[in-house]
Design a protein around this motif. Structure first.
Motif, PDB file in Angstrom:
ATOM      1  N   ILE A 129     -59.924  53.951  55.947  1.00  0.00           N
ATOM      2  CA  ILE A 129     -59.631  52.467  54.926  1.00  0.00           C
ATOM      3  C   ILE A 129     -60.510  51.766  54.085  1.00  0.00           C
ATOM      4  CG2 ILE A 129     -60.320  50.139  55.624  1.00  0.00           C
ATOM      5  CD1 ILE A 129     -60.203  51.042  58.491  1.00  0.00           C
ATOM      6  N   GLY A 130     -61.541  52.652  53.799  1.00  0.00           N
ATOM      7  CA  GLY A 130     -62.697  52.634  52.655  1.00  0.00           C
ATOM      8  C   GLY A 130     -61.630  53.326  51.627  1.00  0.00           C
ATOM      9  N   ILE A 131     -61.385  54.152  51.734  1.00  0.00           N
ATOM     10  CA  ILE A 131     -59.732  55.360  50.765  1.00  0.00           C
ATOM     11  C   ILE A 131     -58.935  54.204  50.188  1.00  0.00           C
ATOM     12  CG2 ILE A 131     -58.847  57.329  49.960  1.00  0.00           C
ATOM     13  CD1 ILE A 131     -61.174  58.773  51.830  1.00  0.00           C
ATOM     14  N   SER A 132     -58.553  53.506  50.934  1.00  0.00           N
ATOM     15  CA  SER A 132     -57.555  53.154  51.447  1.00  0.00           C
ATOM     16  C   SER A 132     -57.605  51.922  50.183  1.00  0.00           C
ATOM     17  CB  SER A 132     -55.945  52.667  52.472  1.00  0.00           C
ATOM     18  OG  SER A 132     -55.877  53.712  52.807  1.00  0.00           O
ATOM     19  N   VAL A 133     -58.290  50.768  50.526  1.00  0.00           N
ATOM     20  CA  VAL A 133     -58.451  49.877  50.017  1.00  0.00           C
ATOM     21  C   VAL A 133     -59.170  49.757  48.161  1.00  0.00           C
ATOM     22  CG1 VAL A 133     -60.534  47.747  49.918  1.00  0.00           C
ATOM     23  CG2 VAL A 133     -59.653  48.504  52.011  1.00  0.00           C
ATOM     24  N   GLY A 134     -59.710  51.247  48.458  1.00  0.00           N
ATOM     25  CA  GLY A 134     -60.501  51.822  47.073  1.00  0.00           C
ATOM     26  C   GLY A 134     -58.965  51.750  45.706  1.00  0.00           C
ATOM     27  N   ILE A 135     -58.309  52.376  46.523  1.00  0.00           N
ATOM     28  CA  ILE A 135     -57.328  53.179  45.739  1.00  0.00           C
ATOM     29  C   ILE A 135     -56.358  51.371  45.375  1.00  0.00           C
ATOM     30  CG2 ILE A 135     -54.845  53.884  45.857  1.00  0.00           C
ATOM     31  CD1 ILE A 135     -56.443  56.220  47.368  1.00  0.00           C
ATOM     32  N   ALA A 136     -56.427  50.498  46.239  1.00  0.00           N
ATOM     33  CA  ALA A 136     -55.403  49.022  45.985  1.00  0.00           C
ATOM     34  C   ALA A 136     -56.566  48.695  45.696  1.00  0.00           C
ATOM     35  CB  ALA A 136     -56.050  48.489  47.103  1.00  0.00           C
ATOM     36  N   LEU A 137     -57.936  48.317  44.536  1.00  0.00           N
ATOM     37  CA  LEU A 137     -58.425  47.807  44.427  1.00  0.00           C
ATOM     38  C   LEU A 137     -58.088  48.678  43.016  1.00  0.00           C
ATOM     39  CD1 LEU A 137     -62.412  47.151  45.821  1.00  0.00           C
ATOM     40  CD2 LEU A 137     -60.166  45.826  45.362  1.00  0.00           C
ATOM     41  N   LEU A 138     -58.279  50.394  42.625  1.00  0.00           N
ATOM     42  CA  LEU A 138     -58.226  51.073  41.213  1.00  0.00           C
ATOM     43  C   LEU A 138     -56.846  50.375  40.452  1.00  0.00           C
ATOM     44  CD1 LEU A 138     -59.376  54.084  41.992  1.00  0.00           C
ATOM     45  CD2 LEU A 138     -60.327  52.420  40.578  1.00  0.00           C
ATOM     46  N   VAL A 139     -55.679  50.286  41.287  1.00  0.00           N
ATOM     47  CA  VAL A 139     -54.444  49.826  40.943  1.00  0.00           C
ATOM     48  C   VAL A 139     -53.915  48.417  40.987  1.00  0.00           C
ATOM     49  CG1 VAL A 139     -51.497  49.151  42.102  1.00  0.00           C
ATOM     50  CG2 VAL A 139     -53.240  51.478  43.016  1.00  0.00           C
TER      51      VAL A 139
END
Length: 163
Positions: A133-143
């Motif tokens: 979940i953290g990795i997915s949310v982190g990628i979304a925040l970078l995008v």
């Protein structure tokens, strides 16, 4: 900020996995929200969505550890050397924390503990964990940061002042 979010996510991930291993029998789903979410303790020897899990563990396991360490190094380099503003610092921290959480499992156990199982009307998402979940949310925040951040022009592209 990124290191704090990484450490918090890594700790939350490991605590949730300890709880899952102690309270969820292996491969026995427990309904959390009927028709949508179950908790089920599984062991993932591959990467995201169990990719590579059917390959020879003798070479996949060291490869995944090395790939994770290299990815963590890249994230740390980005944090240290490139300007981080907007949502990027938190996103990088979440990616790093997720990588740390899953790396601890992989190095200690030889697999990653997953336990969150989403499904709806015949559609099924692969089982995952808090690190994922953290990795997915982190990628979304970078995008989000890439799409919506305002870029300051470099010195070379700025017009010369009038004299």
């Amino acid at each position: 900020m990124p290191i704090v979010s990484a450490l918090l996510l890594g700790a939350a991930d490991q605590a949730s996995k300890v709880w899952a291993v102690r309270n969820l029998p292996l491969f026995e789903p427990r309904v959390l929200v009927r028709g949508f979410c179950d908790l089920v303790h599984v062991r993932n020897t591959g990467v995201a969505f169990s990719l590579l899990s059917t390959l020879d563990h003798r070479w996949v396991h060291p490869f995944l550890i090395l790939a994770t360490v290299l990815a963590m190094g890249a994230v740390l380099a980005y944090i240290a050397y490139l300007p981080c503003r907007g949502t990027a610092p938190v996103g990088l921290g979440l990616i790093l924390g997720g990588a740390i959480g899953n790396l601890i499992d992989r190095a200690r156990l030889g697999y990653v503990v997953d336990f969150i199982d989403l499904h709806w009307r015949g559609h099924h998402w692969p089982t995952f964990n808090v690190a994922d979940i953290g990795i997915s949310v982190g990628i979304a925040l970078l995008v989000i940061d890439m799409v919506f951040s305002t870029k300051e022009p470099s010195d070379a592209s700025r017009p010369a002042p009038d004299r």
